[in-house]
Design a protein around this motif. Structure first.
Motif, mmCIF file in Angstrom:
data_model
loop_
_atom_site.group_PDB
_atom_site.id
_atom_site.type_symbol
_atom_site.label_atom_id
_atom_site.label_comp_id
_atom_site.label_asym_id
_atom_site.label_seq_id
_atom_site.Cartn_x
_atom_site.Cartn_y
_atom_site.Cartn_z
ATOM 1 N N ARG A 35 62.045 7.430 -31.074
ATOM 2 C CA ARG A 35 62.693 8.780 -31.191
ATOM 3 C C ARG A 35 61.927 9.737 -31.455
ATOM 4 O O ARG A 35 61.723 10.715 -30.887
ATOM 5 N N TYR A 36 61.190 9.483 -32.811
ATOM 6 C CA TYR A 36 60.437 10.846 -33.382
ATOM 7 C C TYR A 36 59.102 10.781 -32.750
ATOM 8 O O TYR A 36 58.736 11.726 -32.360
ATOM 9 N N ILE A 37 58.765 9.674 -32.128
ATOM 10 C CA ILE A 37 57.314 9.764 -31.404
ATOM 11 C C ILE A 37 57.620 10.319 -30.038
ATOM 12 O O ILE A 37 56.868 11.234 -29.712
ATOM 13 N N ALA A 38 58.892 10.455 -29.533
ATOM 14 C CA ALA A 38 59.190 10.935 -28.156
ATOM 15 C C ALA A 38 59.251 12.327 -28.567
ATOM 16 O O ALA A 38 58.702 13.305 -27.657
ATOM 17 N N HIS A 39 59.803 12.766 -29.796
ATOM 18 C CA HIS A 39 59.819 14.190 -29.943
ATOM 19 C C HIS A 39 58.410 14.903 -30.232
ATOM 20 O O HIS A 39 58.107 16.062 -29.922
ATOM 21 N N ILE A 40 57.521 14.076 -30.872
ATOM 22 C CA ILE A 40 56.254 14.445 -31.173
ATOM 23 C C ILE A 40 55.600 14.752 -29.905
ATOM 24 O O ILE A 40 54.792 15.728 -29.692
ATOM 25 N N GLN A 41 55.756 13.953 -28.880
ATOM 26 C CA GLN A 41 54.928 14.094 -27.684
ATOM 27 C C GLN A 41 55.531 15.458 -26.809
ATOM 28 O O GLN A 41 54.823 16.158 -26.070
ATOM 29 N N ARG A 42 56.802 15.908 -27.387
ATOM 30 C CA ARG A 42 57.650 16.854 -26.721
ATOM 31 C C ARG A 42 57.226 18.175 -27.431
ATOM 32 O O ARG A 42 57.605 19.412 -27.346
ATOM 33 N N GLY A 43 56.239 18.174 -28.725
ATOM 34 C CA GLY A 43 56.268 19.141 -29.460
ATOM 35 C C GLY A 43 57.191 19.395 -30.548
ATOM 36 O O GLY A 43 56.964 20.446 -31.285
ATOM 37 N N GLU A 44 58.145 18.592 -30.500
ATOM 38 C CA GLU A 44 59.544 19.111 -31.486
ATOM 39 C C GLU A 44 59.333 18.390 -32.824
ATOM 40 O O GLU A 44 60.021 17.527 -32.909
ATOM 41 N N TYR A 45 58.501 18.784 -33.511
ATOM 42 C CA TYR A 45 58.161 18.144 -34.805
ATOM 43 C C TYR A 45 59.486 18.523 -35.704
ATOM 44 O O TYR A 45 59.564 17.381 -36.484
ATOM 45 N N GLN A 46 60.128 19.430 -35.830
ATOM 46 C CA GLN A 46 61.434 19.540 -36.637
ATOM 47 C C GLN A 46 62.377 18.392 -36.376
ATOM 48 O O GLN A 46 62.975 17.779 -37.402
ATOM 49 N N GLU A 47 62.735 18.153 -35.062
ATOM 50 C CA GLU A 47 63.498 17.088 -34.451
ATOM 51 C C GLU A 47 62.974 15.780 -35.188
ATOM 52 O O GLU A 47 63.698 14.901 -35.600
ATOM 53 N N ALA A 48 61.540 15.669 -34.890
ATOM 54 C CA ALA A 48 61.088 14.384 -35.196
ATOM 55 C C ALA A 48 61.403 14.109 -36.772
ATOM 56 O O ALA A 48 61.607 13.046 -37.226
ATOM 57 N N TYR A 49 61.035 15.135 -37.629
ATOM 58 C CA TYR A 49 61.200 14.983 -38.971
ATOM 59 C C TYR A 49 62.520 14.611 -39.330
ATOM 60 O O TYR A 49 62.986 13.819 -40.314
ATOM 61 N N ASN A 50 63.679 15.457 -38.701
ATOM 62 C CA ASN A 50 65.028 15.025 -38.788
ATOM 63 C C ASN A 50 65.389 13.589 -38.614
ATOM 64 O O ASN A 50 66.171 12.969 -39.487
ATOM 65 N N VAL A 51 64.720 13.067 -37.377
ATOM 66 C CA VAL A 51 64.993 11.712 -37.110
ATOM 67 C C VAL A 51 64.595 10.831 -38.316
ATOM 68 O O VAL A 51 65.027 9.719 -38.542
ATOM 69 N N ILE A 52 63.483 11.014 -38.633
ATOM 70 C CA ILE A 52 62.829 10.156 -39.790
ATOM 71 C C ILE A 52 63.397 10.177 -41.165
ATOM 72 O O ILE A 52 63.860 9.299 -41.537
ATOM 73 N N ARG A 53 63.876 11.376 -41.434
ATOM 74 C CA ARG A 53 64.527 11.712 -42.832
ATOM 75 C C ARG A 53 65.960 11.009 -42.802
ATOM 76 O O ARG A 53 66.258 10.654 -44.049
ATOM 77 N N GLU A 54 66.721 10.944 -41.833
ATOM 78 C CA GLU A 54 67.965 10.410 -41.732
ATOM 79 C C GLU A 54 67.695 9.118 -42.172
ATOM 80 O O GLU A 54 68.831 8.713 -42.890
ATOM 81 N N ALA A 55 66.987 8.358 -41.687
ATOM 82 C CA ALA A 55 66.992 6.940 -41.948
ATOM 83 C C ALA A 55 66.171 6.775 -43.464
ATOM 84 O O ALA A 55 66.665 5.552 -43.992
ATOM 85 N N ASN A 56 65.346 7.542 -43.829
ATOM 86 C CA ASN A 56 64.655 7.305 -44.831
ATOM 87 C C ASN A 56 64.366 8.475 -45.862
ATOM 88 O O ASN A 56 63.702 9.368 -45.519
ATOM 89 N N PRO A 57 64.883 8.283 -47.134
ATOM 90 C CA PRO A 57 64.657 9.368 -48.004
ATOM 91 C C PRO A 57 63.267 9.726 -48.415
ATOM 92 O O PRO A 57 62.767 10.683 -49.345
ATOM 93 N N PHE A 58 62.319 8.593 -48.011
ATOM 94 C CA PHE A 58 60.740 8.633 -48.766
ATOM 95 C C PHE A 58 59.819 8.890 -47.742
ATOM 96 O O PHE A 58 59.008 7.981 -47.534
ATOM 97 N N PRO A 59 60.038 9.651 -46.682
ATOM 98 C CA PRO A 59 59.300 9.868 -45.377
ATOM 99 C C PRO A 59 57.745 10.048 -45.501
ATOM 100 O O PRO A 59 56.820 9.395 -45.195
ATOM 101 N N SER A 60 57.470 10.872 -46.759
ATOM 102 C CA SER A 60 56.084 11.255 -46.894
ATOM 103 C C SER A 60 55.348 10.114 -47.651
ATOM 104 O O SER A 60 54.317 9.576 -47.402
ATOM 105 N N VAL A 61 56.188 9.230 -48.426
ATOM 106 C CA VAL A 61 55.489 8.077 -49.201
ATOM 107 C C VAL A 61 55.458 6.909 -48.306
ATOM 108 O O VAL A 61 54.306 6.756 -48.314
ATOM 109 N N CYS A 62 56.263 6.794 -47.412
ATOM 110 C CA CYS A 62 56.100 5.908 -46.612
ATOM 111 C C CYS A 62 55.107 5.957 -45.438
ATOM 112 O O CYS A 62 54.424 5.009 -45.101
ATOM 113 N N ALA A 63 54.952 7.157 -45.105
ATOM 114 C CA ALA A 63 53.963 7.558 -44.146
ATOM 115 C C ALA A 63 52.596 7.216 -44.603
ATOM 116 O O ALA A 63 51.561 7.388 -44.018
#
Lengths: 225, 1062
Positions: B579-607
């Motif tokens: 889902r967030y990769i699909a958003h990235i492809q569409r240039g929707e970076y905030q939506e992508a972040y929301n998808v990541i963050r909803e599932a994982n409170p440590f997105p920057s670390v895990c990245a």
């Protein structure tokens, strides 16, 4: 004469007698679906299974096709046999619930539910119609085609048959065609209710004026009122 | 060819052929396998080149060529064996052929091309030494190598038809039968009935109709089985001879070979063989001038598996649809056209000339009592050496799978072996010591069958296996018996439901009940054995069914209806990467972040540090290309979006607000738990024994992988007014579980990780200069202390070992850094990227060494004694055990030794004796907690993360924290902790844009800083992708989610507008 022991009862039968015939002779009830006196036994429905043999070598065989052997011990209602019959009836109800014959059998063996996805098929591939056509009517117009999932009954390549004399014998013997008249939807059951079900093996048109073979036909009774 | 006029003439012909062969002896021969498998692998090209070179260079007198049928070493096709010497050159390319010929002419071996085992890199010059061949006993299959199937002369020169000669001379059919009975040969088609006995019945059968028939059954229908095919293709005369002898024994003069149409090469070779045998006078009337007559006809099957069953086969030969009939009467009494018919399997018949030539006693020496002789198995599936193997009966499955088969392919462990095809069952790995014979396999719930052996590993789903076989059987059932036809259909239906995530507990009981009835009431073998795959998988792998039904998980990631998108399914927290990769492809970076963050409170670390199980399951990767760089794409998003832009929804709940939870440990597990509890409305206090929060993120992972600032920013964004973090508070010293409950906490979550390095248990381990890895890392990461001397050695192969190595490399004064691991590089548990980066940066890697002693000088570490290992037998983990090689001790001088073999938990604070002690695992101190509910033995105390599992990954700790919040919430509300799971399938539709390039199989290169910048600084090594690269990488996603989501219905308003425009 061959001596077998059925449910503990010794019985002597002539050579070539099947276990089903022996059981019917003594009076032990064995359900059947694809068996009809006058037609050769086929062994498709498996309802008539009985248990033979001892211990680890015991097995279930279809009594309509198994010939009596000297000294054979037969059990017509062992636990294993009853379990098998009930499951077979469940499978039948799951495919062909509208048949009166099947419903009555299920009732008799206390099968009140089936646990599979409900289908409404109009043929259980018992082969009675094919054997009726070949052996009694000598027409050989219909038979089995295909294998497994795709097995069906009809004329070769579905071409209109020149051998078929429209005798209606196939419909007469078909257990699936025997609609439980009216049941929940009386307006759907017209006389010739079996023809209403489009028997899969033959064309329907010549049977529009057919007589009702069910007696008494409850639908007819209701319509009279 | 002229007809041979007597048995003596046959012997003379053989002698003449042998003389001719001797004359050519000394001349090397190239043997090329051109069975169906060989041809499919390209042996025809190899043959073309060989023939071209021989003709061009006039080598006809110097080198010979033999084209054979299948030799069984199918994994290495196309290969050439050079005789004499048995030099096997595997997997040849067309350009290599010249070198093979050159070496053969010189009588030497081409070292580069010769067969090598991959795991010990040893060359094997002689074919019989190759592990694949060593433990086989190739009585039948071995002959294929010496015979060109279309030359009867090869067969005769190799001893062929000598058995026939012996039988004809002796002129005593009863003797033949007594020999076959004495040999103990049992039918190789699967049922294992005594062949001699069957012939006895056939001989005695007389029903006044005269003619008897013999049929060779080559309708090998089992998927994956090709033994009979290889015999008939590669050595058809063995069958002809076997049939002749059988015919003489039982008194039949007419025979049939029933071959399935799918074996065109076997049919071709049989017809050629029959013609040549007839021409020579070995078939037909007055064979070799005796009064024996025998004709063989080839009949082709028409694609029905059920025609392998003997009564159906008979029907098929007589021109009818293949349908079995009830037995008795058996075919030996009433068979083809009502006459006595003996049906034998092709492999059974191939054994007959062997029995006659060697004698029954000799034959019976091979194998075990009541199961004599050899059996050919087709070893296929997840095994290194796929092919045909011939082994003596009684050999264990272990020997076949590991010694002959070479063990697993890849890193997944072998978990079962399926024998007997669709009528058989599976044997789990725990039972691999089972000897293979007819009876022991039946006792284990399987059957020998025709000899198919399918190896299955952790990536095989046993529910899917049962479903696959059931589909096959339902399609192949003849359909006569109601229970077989409908039973297989319904069994398949139920298995389909389970595989689609719609399974219920009742289904399992129904499967067993229905399976038993189908088995009992079917008339023929197909129906009677159809339920075996289901019953067998239920018997040994019920837990897999339970996972599909209760947890809605397919651990092998096979069942699409349960897995959904593999990336999301593989993620322990269920991040919808698609889902967030699909958003990235569409240039929707905030939506992508929301998808990541909803599932994982440590997105920057895990990245930065996640071990990306999603990438391991990405379909782009499993289909042969590079997996999508999901982690790098995640980093791209988290680097440009401020975490404060995400506002999680907090529930305001009076019940929750009245409770407070104590969490011990501020690592990813503890903080995640605090965060999700806060979302539910609970207050929590996180106690941390260090001076700052972060756990292993801070103390173990170095900053060139995970900058400190990133950790701080992330923790800051998680901590809200419901969470308070108190540092420098240690459980056991500043508070205990009892005091926490007394203070009013309603529940406690233990998440303080695994920080205690395990010891080597060598003398000198406490010397200065020797550090446990966690201590070494913490000293640097927390206090900036450099503990490394000039020469640093690290023992271990996991992530903390590699981290320690890369940290040491960056410390001042360090001259060299070496990592010592006791197994091989491929088996190192550390992330592959980390190992590669370490080696790139200059860390030396020594594999297959283990420390045996620590040396000291002046009270300090001066060196370590190591011993070399070699890989030995397979152990229970499915890996080869490292075994020390005596006499290889050597000393490595070192100034610093870091012990990084594994970590355990320091749980004395909770496990010291007392009424309320928490149970721990005595081996490494980890807390015992239920893996589903995280409860410990003390009510209200939960535990999760590394403190329970031992050293594990960040994302698994986050998942544990997330689960703990759910469990604690249920516990406090007195709800059942275990509740039925829901399917996790993609639901949100994200429209794909143009510019999809799923055929781009290579990843964009991931940016890293230069090597020289890396080595002396602790700057972050990995950089962020550029926007352009990120979009290109995102467009490689195969969008597995689109199978499950669909665009919303078009709005009616728009429809009206459209109409108006028209």
């Amino acid at each position: 004469m061959i001596k077998i022991i059925m449910n503990g009862v010794p019985v002597s039968v002539e050579e070539g007698t099947t276990l089903l015939e022996a059981a019917q002779f003594i009076g032990f009830p064995i359900p059947t679906l694809c068996h009809l006196e006058g037609l050769s036994p086929y062994g498709a429905c498996r309802l008539c299974v009985v248990e033979i043999g001892e211990g680890s070598k015991s097995k279930l065989v279809s009594s309509c096709t198994y010939p009596a052997e000297e000294g054979l011990r037969v059990r017509t209602s062992s636990t294993r046999v009853v379990k098998a019959r009930k499951m077979i009836l469940e499978l039948l109800l799951a495919s062909c619930p509208q048949s009166k014959v099947i419903q009555d059998l299920a009732s008799k063996y206390q099968v009140r539910q089936q646990r599979f996805r409900q289908e409404h098929e109009t043929c259980i591939l018992c082969g009675l119609c094919s054997r009726m056509c070949s052996e009694q009517m000598m027409a050989h117009a219909i038979g089995f085609r295909g294998r497994g999932d795709h097995r069906s009954l009809g004329t070769p390549f579905d071409i209109k048959s020149e051998k078929c004399r429209l005798c209606g014998g196939c419909i007469y013997v078909c257990p699936a065609c025997q609609l439980r008249c009216t049941y929940t939807q009386p307006e759907m059951a017209i006389c010739g209710g079996c023809a209403n079900l489009s028997p899969p093996c033959i064309e329907k048109k010549p049977f529009d004026d057919m007589m009702c073979y069910m007696s008494p036909c409850v639908a007819c009774e209701i319509k009279k009122d | 060819m002229n007809k041979l006029q007597s048995i003596d003439a046959l012997d003379r012909f053989r002698s003449q052929l042998l003389r001719e062969h001797k004359a050519h002896n000394g001349k090397p021969t190239l043997v090329v396998c051109a069975g169906t498998g060989g041809q499919a692998s390209g042996s025809n090209d190899i043959l073309r080149i060989i023939k071209k070179l021989i003709l061009e260079r006039n080598l006809q007198d110097k080198i010979g060529l033999r084209v054979t049928g299948c030799q069984g070493f199918c994994e290495k096709d196309p290969f050439i064996v050079v005789e004499p010497g048995g030099h096997l050159y595997p997997k040849l390319k067309m350009k290599d052929v010249e070198r093979v010929i050159a070496a053969a002419l010189k009588g030497t071996v081409d070292e580069e091309l010769i067969y090598k085992e991959l795991w010990d890199r040893k060359s094997y010059h002689a074919q019989q030494d190759i592990p694949f061949f060593k433990k086989q006993k190739r009585t039948i299959l071995g002959d294929n190598q010496y015979i060109d199937p279309i030359r009867i002369a090869d067969y005769i020169a190799h001893g062929g038809y000598a058995a026939l000669g012996k039988v004809l001379r002796r002129n005593d059919p009863e003797w033949i039968i007594s020999e076959v009975i004495a040999s103990g040969l049992r039918g190789r088609g699967g049922a294992g009935f005594s062949t001699g006995k069957k012939w006895e019945f056939a001989r005695a059968a007389r029903n006044g109709l005269g003619q008897k028939y013999l049929i060779a059954n080559c309708d090998e229908g089992d998927p994956g089985a090709y033994m009979d095919r290889s015999i008939l293709e590669g050595n058809p005369h063995a069958i002809v001879e076997g049939m002749l002898i059988a015919g003489i024994a039982i008194g039949a003069t007419q025979a049939f070979i029933y071959v399935r149409s799918e074996y065109p090469l076997a049919i071709k070779h049989s017809l050629i063989a029959l013609r040549q045998a007839t021409d020579l006078g070995l078939l037909g009337k007055n064979i070799l001038n005796t009064d024996i007559e025998f004709e063989i006809e080839v009949v082709r099957g028409a694609g029905a598996f059920v025609c392998g069953e003997e009564t159906a086969l008979i029907k098929s030969i007589s021109g009818y649809v293949g349908e079995p009939r009830q037995r008795p009467p058996y075919p030996v009494h009433r068979g083809l056209w009502g006459r006595p018919t003996c049906i034998n399997n092709v492999e059974t018949l191939a054994n007959i000339p062997v029995i006659i030539t060697r004698g029954a006693k000799e034959f019976a020496k091979v194998g075990v009592p009541r199961n004599t002789g050899t059996k050919i198995f087709s070893l296929v599936g997840k095994i290194k050496n796929t092919g045909l193997v011939e082994v003596p009966m009684g050999i264990t499955i272990n020997t076949i799978v590991n010694d002959i088969g070479g063990g697993p392919v890849g890193s997944a462990r072998i978990k079962a072996v399926q024998t007997g095809g669709p009528s058989g069952g599976c044997i789990p790995a725990s039972m691999f010591d089972l000897p293979i014979d007819y009876d022991s396999l039946v006792a284990a719930g399987s059957i020998m069958g025709s000899g198919g052996m399918i190896v299955m590993d952790e990536n095989t789903c046993m529910v899917d296996v049962a479903k696959y076989f059931m589909k096959f059987l339902k399609d192949e059932s003849c359909g006569k018996c109601y229970t077989c036809r409908k039973g297989t259909q319904r069994l398949y239906e139920i298995l389909e439901d389970i595989a689609d995530g719609k399974g219920t507990e009742a289904h399992v009981a129904l499967l067993e009940e229905l399976a038993t009835v189908v088995k009992d009431t079917s008339m023929c073998g197909l129906g009677q054995s159809a339920p075996n795959p289901v019953l067998s998988t239920l018997r040994y792998f019920k837990h897999e069914y339970a996972r599909h039904i209760h947890d809605k998980r397919c651990d092998a990631f096979v069942c699409k209806g349960i897995v959904g998108a593999p990336c999301a399914s593989a993620c322990p927290v269920g991040t919808e990467a698609w889902r967030y990769i699909a958003h990235i492809q569409r240039g929707e970076y905030q939506e992508a972040y929301n998808v990541i963050r909803e599932a994982n409170p440590f997105p920057s670390v895990c990245a930065r540090v996640c071990h990306h199980p999603c990438e391991d399951r990405c379909k782009s990767g499993t289909q042969g290309g590079d997996p999508v760089a999901i982690r790098a794409l995640k980093r791209f998003v988290t680097d440009r979006i401020d975490p404060r832009s995400y506002k999680p929804v907090h529930v305001h709940d009076e019940f929750a607000a009245s409770h407070k939870i104590a969490i011990i440990g501020s690592g990813p597990a503890g903080l995640s738990a605090a965060h999700y509890l806060s979302l539910k409305g609970y207050k929590s206090t996180v106690y941390e024994s260090d001076t700052r929060p972060g756990g292993m993120l801070y103390s173990a992972i170095p900053s060139y992988r995970l900058p400190r600032a990133t950790i701080d920013k992330e923790i800051e964004s998680i901590t809200d007014e419901n969470i308070s973090v108190r540092c420098s508070m240690t459980l056991g010293r500043d508070m205990t579980i009892d005091t926490l409950f007394e203070e009013g906490y309603s529940a406690v979550f233990l998440a303080f990780g695994a920080h205690k390095s395990l010891r080597l248990n060598l003398r000198g381990e406490d010397l200065p200069g020797v550090y446990p890895s966690i201590q070494f890392l913490k000293a640097f990461n927390q206090r900036g202390e450099n503990l490394s001397g000039e020469r640093v050695g690290i023992v271990g192969g996991g992530n903390s070992a590699v981290d320690a190595a890369r940290v040491a490399l960056r410390q001042p004064g360090v001259k060299n850094v070496t990592l010592f691991y006791r197994r091989t590089r491929e088996e190192m548990p550390a992330f592959e990227e980390e190992i590669e980066a370490a080696i790139q940066e200059g860390v030396h890697l020594e594999t297959l060494v283990a420390p045996t002693g620590i040396l000291q000088e002046e009270g300090r570490l001066s060196g370590v004694e190591f011993i070399n290992n070699q890989l030995g037998d397979f152990d229970e983990s499915g890996r080869r055990r490292p075994v020390p090689v005596p006499g290889t001790q050597h000393i490595v001088p070192l100034d610093t030794l870091v012990v990084a073999i594994s970590e355990g938990s320091d749980t004395d604070c909770v496990s010291v004796a007392g009424v309320n002690r928490i149970e721990v695992d005595p081996r490494n101190g980890t807390i015992k907690a239920d893996s589903d509910t995280l409860v410990t033995n003390r009510p209200g105390v939960f535990a999760g993360g590394d403190v329970v599992t031992g050293p594990n990954t960040v994302i698994d700790a986050v998942a544990a924290g997330k689960k703990a919040a759910v469990m604690i919430d249920r516990y406090l509300r007195k709800e059942p902790l275990k509740q039925p799971s829901a399917l996790r399938l993609p639901r949100h539709y994200v429209e794909p844009t143009n510019g999809h390039s799923p055929l781009q199989t290579k990843r964009v290169p991931l940016p890293r800083i230069d090597m020289d910048k890396r080595k002396h600084e602790f700057v972050e090594v990995e950089r962020t992708l550029t926007e352009e690269d990120a979009k290109v990488e995102a467009s490689r996603c195969l969008r597995c989610d689109l199978d499950f989501t669909h665009p919303p219905e078009p709005e009616p308003a728009i429809e009206e507008e459209r109409e108006q425009l028209v």
